[in-house]
Design a protein around this motif. Structure first.
Motif, PDB file in Angstrom:
ATOM      1  N   UNK A  37      10.756   0.136 -11.619  1.00 37.34           N
ATOM      2  CA  UNK A  37       9.353   0.535 -11.736  1.00 37.34           C
ATOM      3  C   UNK A  37       8.409  -0.668 -11.713  1.00 37.34           C
ATOM      4  N   UNK A  38       8.784  -1.747 -12.418  1.00 40.03           N
ATOM      5  CA  UNK A  38       7.916  -2.910 -12.506  1.00 40.03           C
ATOM      6  C   UNK A  38       8.228  -3.961 -11.442  1.00 40.03           C
ATOM      7  N   UNK A  39       9.359  -3.811 -10.768  1.00 42.46           N
ATOM      8  CA  UNK A  39       9.725  -4.810  -9.768  1.00 42.46           C
ATOM      9  C   UNK A  39       9.074  -4.564  -8.416  1.00 42.46           C
ATOM     10  N   UNK A  40       8.536  -3.393  -8.198  1.00 44.55           N
ATOM     11  CA  UNK A  40       7.952  -3.070  -6.897  1.00 44.55           C
ATOM     12  C   UNK A  40       6.828  -4.038  -6.551  1.00 44.55           C
ATOM     13  N   UNK A  41       5.957  -4.317  -7.496  1.00 43.88           N
ATOM     14  CA  UNK A  41       4.847  -5.225  -7.219  1.00 43.88           C
ATOM     15  C   UNK A  41       5.356  -6.634  -6.936  1.00 43.88           C
ATOM     16  N   UNK A  42       6.429  -7.051  -7.625  1.00 45.45           N
ATOM     17  CA  UNK A  42       7.002  -8.375  -7.375  1.00 45.45           C
ATOM     18  C   UNK A  42       7.634  -8.432  -5.997  1.00 45.45           C
ATOM     19  N   UNK A  43       8.348  -7.375  -5.621  1.00 46.63           N
ATOM     20  CA  UNK A  43       8.952  -7.341  -4.289  1.00 46.63           C
ATOM     21  C   UNK A  43       7.882  -7.357  -3.193  1.00 46.63           C
ATOM     22  N   UNK A  44       6.810  -6.606  -3.405  1.00 41.70           N
ATOM     23  CA  UNK A  44       5.722  -6.604  -2.427  1.00 41.70           C
ATOM     24  C   UNK A  44       5.095  -7.989  -2.297  1.00 41.70           C
ATOM     25  N   UNK A  45       4.912  -8.668  -3.421  1.00 41.68           N
ATOM     26  CA  UNK A  45       4.330 -10.010  -3.350  1.00 41.68           C
ATOM     27  C   UNK A  45       5.267 -10.957  -2.612  1.00 41.68           C
ATOM     28  N   UNK A  46       6.564 -10.830  -2.822  1.00 39.42           N
ATOM     29  CA  UNK A  46       7.530 -11.668  -2.110  1.00 39.42           C
ATOM     30  C   UNK A  46       7.529 -11.401  -0.613  1.00 39.42           C
ATOM     31  N   UNK A  47       7.404 -10.121  -0.264  1.00 36.95           N
ATOM     32  CA  UNK A  47       7.348  -9.780   1.156  1.00 36.95           C
ATOM     33  C   UNK A  47       6.075 -10.319   1.806  1.00 36.95           C
ATOM     34  N   UNK A  48       4.957 -10.258   1.088  1.00 31.53           N
ATOM     35  CA  UNK A  48       3.703 -10.802   1.622  1.00 31.53           C
ATOM     36  C   UNK A  48       3.840 -12.308   1.823  1.00 31.53           C
ATOM     37  N   UNK A  49       4.435 -12.993   0.849  1.00 33.20           N
ATOM     38  CA  UNK A  49       4.658 -14.439   0.995  1.00 33.20           C
ATOM     39  C   UNK A  49       5.537 -14.741   2.201  1.00 33.20           C
ATOM     40  N   UNK A  50       6.570 -13.942   2.389  1.00 31.23           N
ATOM     41  CA  UNK A  50       7.473 -14.144   3.515  1.00 31.23           C
ATOM     42  C   UNK A  50       6.748 -13.909   4.839  1.00 31.23           C
ATOM     43  N   UNK A  51       5.944 -12.860   4.906  1.00 30.96           N
ATOM     44  CA  UNK A  51       5.176 -12.579   6.132  1.00 30.96           C
ATOM     45  C   UNK A  51       4.203 -13.720   6.418  1.00 30.96           C
ATOM     46  N   UNK A  52       3.519 -14.212   5.377  1.00 30.85           N
ATOM     47  CA  UNK A  52       2.597 -15.331   5.568  1.00 30.85           C
ATOM     48  C   UNK A  52       3.336 -16.584   6.033  1.00 30.85           C
TER      49      UNK A  52
END
Length: 133
Positions: A37-52
């Motif tokens: 439940x709380x890891x979704x935002x962390x995973x999304x931030x990691x994916x955004x960093x990876x895309x950038x």
């Protein structure tokens, strides 16, 4: 230098950093140190960093669209917005837990009072039913 203004070594470092970040999040999930439940935002931030990191041109396009002078300022602005949203989310969660703890404490106090009253009644009943000598 490539067309995004980042050297190949910096891009590789950013990609590795984002992958390590995602790996740590997945490891915490596996060890049950972080709930889904709380890891979704962390995973999304990691994916955004990876895309950038993989496509730095996106940052430059966003910089031009938002009329930000320096791309690193845009990245800092995005990170600051993320941190503020995370703090707001955590404050909301803490407030909810605080309310639950207050209700549990009140219920516990009521149950303790009932137990004391029942123990007192049981003691009175046992005193009345024991034969006097």
């Amino acid at each position: 230098m490539n067309n995004a203004g980042l050297s190949l070594f910096l891009r590789i470092d950013l990609i590795l950093g984002a992958l390590v970040y995602l790996g740590v999040i997945l490891w915490l999930l596996k060890k049950n140190k972080l709930t889904i439940r709380y890891s979704i935002i962390w995973l999304l931030s990691g994916l955004v960093l990876l895309v950038f990191a993989v496509f730095p041109y996106i940052v430059l396009v966003m910089r031009d669209l938002l009329h930000v002078e320096i791309a690193s300022n845009l990245v800092f602005m995005i990170v600051l917005a993320f941190v503020l949203l995370l703090l707001l989310s955590l404050s909301s969660i803490v407030s909810g837990f605080s309310e639950k703890i207050k209700r549990l404490s009140q219920c516990n106090a009521l149950l303790e009072r009932r137990v004391r009253e029942l123990e007192k009644k049981l003691e009175e009943l046992s005193d009345n039913t024991t034969p006097s000598q």
